[in-house]
Design a protein around this motif. Structure first.
Motif, PDB file in Angstrom:
ATOM      1  N   MET A 290       0.802  -1.229   0.000  1.00  0.00           N
ATOM      2  CA  MET A 290       0.000   0.000   0.000  1.00  0.00           C
ATOM      3  C   MET A 290       0.834   1.277   0.000  1.00  0.00           C
ATOM      4  O   MET A 290       0.314   2.354  -0.270  1.00  0.00           O
ATOM      5  CB  MET A 290      -0.991  -0.008   1.172  1.00  0.00           C
ATOM      6  N   GLY A 291       2.124   1.184   0.338  1.00  0.00           N
ATOM      7  CA  GLY A 291       2.997   2.355   0.272  1.00  0.00           C
ATOM      8  C   GLY A 291       2.893   3.279   1.472  1.00  0.00           C
ATOM      9  O   GLY A 291       3.572   4.304   1.544  1.00  0.00           O
ATOM     10  N   SER A 292       2.031   2.917   2.439  1.00  0.00           N
ATOM     11  CA  SER A 292       1.825   3.763   3.618  1.00  0.00           C
ATOM     12  C   SER A 292       2.969   3.547   4.623  1.00  0.00           C
ATOM     13  O   SER A 292       3.724   2.581   4.518  1.00  0.00           O
ATOM     14  CB  SER A 292       0.493   3.413   4.268  1.00  0.00           C
ATOM     15  N   TYR A 293       3.060   4.442   5.609  1.00  0.00           N
ATOM     16  CA  TYR A 293       4.040   4.210   6.686  1.00  0.00           C
ATOM     17  C   TYR A 293       3.492   4.722   7.998  1.00  0.00           C
ATOM     18  O   TYR A 293       2.584   5.561   8.029  1.00  0.00           O
ATOM     19  CB  TYR A 293       5.393   4.863   6.359  1.00  0.00           C
ATOM     20  N   LEU A 294       4.041   4.172   9.064  1.00  0.00           N
ATOM     21  CA  LEU A 294       3.660   4.593  10.407  1.00  0.00           C
ATOM     22  C   LEU A 294       4.864   5.333  10.995  1.00  0.00           C
ATOM     23  O   LEU A 294       5.982   4.790  10.962  1.00  0.00           O
ATOM     24  CB  LEU A 294       3.347   3.348  11.251  1.00  0.00           C
ATOM     25  N   PRO A 295       4.670   6.543  11.531  1.00  0.00           N
ATOM     26  CA  PRO A 295       5.823   7.227  12.134  1.00  0.00           C
ATOM     27  C   PRO A 295       6.490   6.352  13.199  1.00  0.00           C
ATOM     28  O   PRO A 295       5.813   5.626  13.941  1.00  0.00           O
ATOM     29  CB  PRO A 295       5.195   8.485  12.756  1.00  0.00           C
ATOM     30  N   GLY A 296       7.816   6.419  13.245  1.00  0.00           N
ATOM     31  CA  GLY A 296       8.580   5.559  14.161  1.00  0.00           C
ATOM     32  C   GLY A 296       8.162   5.701  15.615  1.00  0.00           C
ATOM     33  O   GLY A 296       8.189   4.717  16.369  1.00  0.00           O
ATOM     34  N   VAL A 297       7.770   6.909  16.032  1.00  0.00           N
ATOM     35  CA  VAL A 297       7.348   7.074  17.440  1.00  0.00           C
ATOM     36  C   VAL A 297       6.114   6.229  17.726  1.00  0.00           C
ATOM     37  O   VAL A 297       5.965   5.699  18.834  1.00  0.00           O
ATOM     38  CB  VAL A 297       7.042   8.549  17.824  1.00  0.00           C
ATOM     39  N   GLU A 298       5.261   6.056  16.715  1.00  0.00           N
ATOM     40  CA  GLU A 298       4.057   5.236  16.944  1.00  0.00           C
ATOM     41  C   GLU A 298       4.412   3.746  16.991  1.00  0.00           C
ATOM     42  O   GLU A 298       3.800   2.970  17.712  1.00  0.00           O
ATOM     43  CB  GLU A 298       3.008   5.515  15.855  1.00  0.00           C
ATOM     44  N   VAL A 299       5.427   3.360  16.230  1.00  0.00           N
ATOM     45  CA  VAL A 299       5.895   1.963  16.315  1.00  0.00           C
ATOM     46  C   VAL A 299       6.433   1.718  17.725  1.00  0.00           C
ATOM     47  O   VAL A 299       6.098   0.719  18.385  1.00  0.00           O
ATOM     48  CB  VAL A 299       6.994   1.674  15.257  1.00  0.00           C
ATOM     49  N   ALA A 300       7.251   2.662  18.199  1.00  0.00           N
ATOM     50  CA  ALA A 300       7.840   2.512  19.543  1.00  0.00           C
ATOM     51  C   ALA A 300       6.741   2.454  20.602  1.00  0.00           C
ATOM     52  O   ALA A 300       6.799   1.635  21.529  1.00  0.00           O
ATOM     53  CB  ALA A 300       8.800   3.664  19.813  1.00  0.00           C
ATOM     54  N   ALA A 301       5.720   3.292  20.459  1.00  0.00           N
ATOM     55  CA  ALA A 301       4.635   3.307  21.449  1.00  0.00           C
ATOM     56  C   ALA A 301       3.874   1.981  21.427  1.00  0.00           C
ATOM     57  O   ALA A 301       3.562   1.406  22.478  1.00  0.00           O
ATOM     58  CB  ALA A 301       3.690   4.468  21.169  1.00  0.00           C
ATOM     59  N   ALA A 302       3.604   1.462  20.220  1.00  0.00           N
ATOM     60  CA  ALA A 302       2.854   0.199  20.110  1.00  0.00           C
ATOM     61  C   ALA A 302       3.622  -0.954  20.749  1.00  0.00           C
ATOM     62  O   ALA A 302       3.033  -1.889  21.300  1.00  0.00           O
ATOM     63  CB  ALA A 302       2.568  -0.105  18.635  1.00  0.00           C
ATOM     64  N   LEU A 303       4.960  -0.862  20.704  1.00  0.00           N
ATOM     65  CA  LEU A 303       5.774  -1.962  21.249  1.00  0.00           C
ATOM     66  C   LEU A 303       5.633  -2.111  22.762  1.00  0.00           C
ATOM     67  O   LEU A 303       5.982  -3.156  23.321  1.00  0.00           O
ATOM     68  CB  LEU A 303       7.247  -1.742  20.883  1.00  0.00           C
ATOM     69  N   GLN A 304       5.099  -1.075  23.408  1.00  0.00           N
ATOM     70  CA  GLN A 304       4.891  -1.181  24.865  1.00  0.00           C
ATOM     71  C   GLN A 304       3.995  -2.372  25.194  1.00  0.00           C
ATOM     72  O   GLN A 304       4.094  -2.958  26.256  1.00  0.00           O
ATOM     73  CB  GLN A 304       4.208   0.087  25.417  1.00  0.00           C
ATOM     74  N   ALA A 305       3.095  -2.694  24.257  1.00  0.00           N
ATOM     75  CA  ALA A 305       2.132  -3.776  24.517  1.00  0.00           C
ATOM     76  C   ALA A 305       2.617  -5.122  23.989  1.00  0.00           C
ATOM     77  O   ALA A 305       1.879  -6.116  24.030  1.00  0.00           O
ATOM     78  CB  ALA A 305       0.790  -3.420  23.870  1.00  0.00           C
ATOM     79  N   LEU A 306       3.852  -5.188  23.479  1.00  0.00           N
ATOM     80  CA  LEU A 306       4.338  -6.457  22.916  1.00  0.00           C
ATOM     81  C   LEU A 306       4.389  -7.527  24.009  1.00  0.00           C
ATOM     82  O   LEU A 306       4.953  -7.288  25.078  1.00  0.00           O
ATOM     83  CB  LEU A 306       5.744  -6.261  22.325  1.00  0.00           C
ATOM     84  N   PRO A 307       3.800  -8.695  23.750  1.00  0.00           N
ATOM     85  CA  PRO A 307       3.834  -9.731  24.790  1.00  0.00           C
ATOM     86  C   PRO A 307       5.276 -10.141  25.108  1.00  0.00           C
ATOM     87  O   PRO A 307       6.141 -10.106  24.241  1.00  0.00           O
ATOM     88  CB  PRO A 307       3.082 -10.905  24.156  1.00  0.00           C
TER      89      PRO A 307
END
Ligand code: PLP
Length: 374
Positions: free
Chosen positions: A168-185
């Motif tokens: 799709m060519g979209s991207y997620l800003p890196g800060v949002e990737v880092a924030a999402a990782l807080q919930a990584l099991p």
């Protein structure tokens, strides 16, 4: 006849490949494509310094490559500001994905990806007997929060996420990737496939240490460096995980000319900057051609543009076929509703001119055929 017995796992696999390559498509149509805009290759090619290094090394091609890819890893470590022990070089991201899946996925283990995401990863998971759990795209982008939530639900230890995303060519800003990782099991690993990172805005980079044990980043010389045929990729991660690749990888799998070419390509910053400018111009041109034909180009952080054809998968498939008949090779997403789109790689001015001249008739023919089919 003496037919070898495949293992039950392999015997049960479908006889499919993730992608039918353009060469095979050309053989099937009995003619070459005039514009090769379907595999997200970089038509602007490698740095002349890389070509010279590849050629110089060819005289020594009787020698195996350095099994440790030491010089290339050293240069990458200097570039990235990490240790050589944080980097493994392999036969493209595709090869490294295979090793990683082999290292972490036992038969029956759950693995999470997006429905319609880069299929080579799925192919490796199937090959090692893993169980794929998929999460739908959201607003035409991979939904990292939902991917991580699904991993927690099903006890998956491996999650695949491409940033920027193909198709799709979209991207997620890196800060949002880092924030999402807080919930990584606990014990789970995020594969961050950064094949297109060099083309993305600066904020796509994930602001976490390169040895953060929750993720492994995968990058390649196939895209921004224009060396897809050389098959050079690398993974960056925590030293323990990176060292474990040595247990499974094909130690002499790296072509020594490709190693030398990648080293020279990395050093040529000017060429990379010029490539990025040409890709940006071509992205704009694809957007313009799409608009001229009443189609909507989606925003792209990559070297391709995904274009909404305004119908369903049937219409988009016909657009791909009609353009192919006119010598323009493109591809499209596999899964609805993203399969309403086609995906067009950036190209030269001549490629863009051919796209501009063939798209109107291809669209008319595709729409007529779709209408006939009801
Ligand atoms: C998301 C993504 N990952 C990996 C690859 C393949 O990379 P490599 O050539 O390094 O195997 C591609 C190629 O199209 C891709 O789109």
């Amino acid at each position: 006849m003496n037919t070898p017995n495949l293992t039950p796992l392999v015997a049960g696999l479908p006889a499919t490949v993730p992608f039918v390559g353009p060469e095979e498509l050309q053989r099937n149509r009995g003619a070459p494509f005039a514009a090769r805009l379907g595999a997200n290759e970089n038509v602007f090619g490698p740095s002349p310094r890389a070509i010279a290094a590849l050629q110089a090394e060819n005289a020594r091609i009787w020698q195996y490559g350095d099994a440790g890819s030491h010089d290339l890893r050293n240069a990458l470590a200097a570039e990235l500001g990490c240790g050589i022990g944080n980097i493994v070089v392999g036969e493209g991201i595709d090869g490294l994905l295979g090793y990683l899946v082999r290292m972490l996925v036992a038969p029956g283990d759950a693995v999470v990806t997006s429905a319609g995401a880069y299929p080579t990863f799925n192919y490796h998971v199937a090959g090692y007997g893993g169980r794929l759990e998929t999460v739908p795209y959201r607003d035409d982008a991979e939904d990292l929060v939902a991917l991580i939530a699904r991993a927690a639900e099903v006890g998956a230890r491996l999650i695949y996420f491409a940033n920027p995303d193909n198709p799709m060519g979209s991207y997620l800003p890196g800060v949002e990737v880092a924030a999402a990782l807080q919930a990584l099991p606990e014990g789970a690993l995020l594969i961050l496939d950064e094949a297109y990172l060099e083309f993305a805005p600066d904020d796509a980079a994930v602001p976490l240490p390169l040895d953060d044990p929750r993720l492994i980043r995968m990058r390649t010389f196939s895209k921004a460096y224009g060396m897809a045929g050389a098959r050079v990729g690398y993974a960056i991660g925590a030293p323990g995980l990176i060292a474990a690749f040595d247990r499974v990888r094909n130690h002499f799998g790296m072509n020594r000319a490709a190693q030398a070419g990648a080293l020279a390509a990395l050093a040529d910053r000017d060429w990379l900057a010029r490539t990025k400018a040409k890709v940006a111009a071509s992205r704009d041109e694809i957007g313009r051609i799409a608009a001229e034909n009443g189609l909507k180009a989606l925003p792209s952080a990559t070297n391709f543009v995904t274009v909404d054809c305004g119908g369903d998968g049937n219409l988009a498939r016909r657009v791909v076929a009609e353009l192919g008949d006119r010598g323009v090779f493109i591809r499209m997403p596999f899964v609805a509703p993203q399969d309403r789109c086609v995906r067009i790689s950036c190209g030269t001015e001549a490629d863009m001119a051919l796209l501009a001249s063939t798209l109107p008739a291809a669209l008319t023919a595709a729409r007529a055929a779709a209408a006939r089919a009801g």
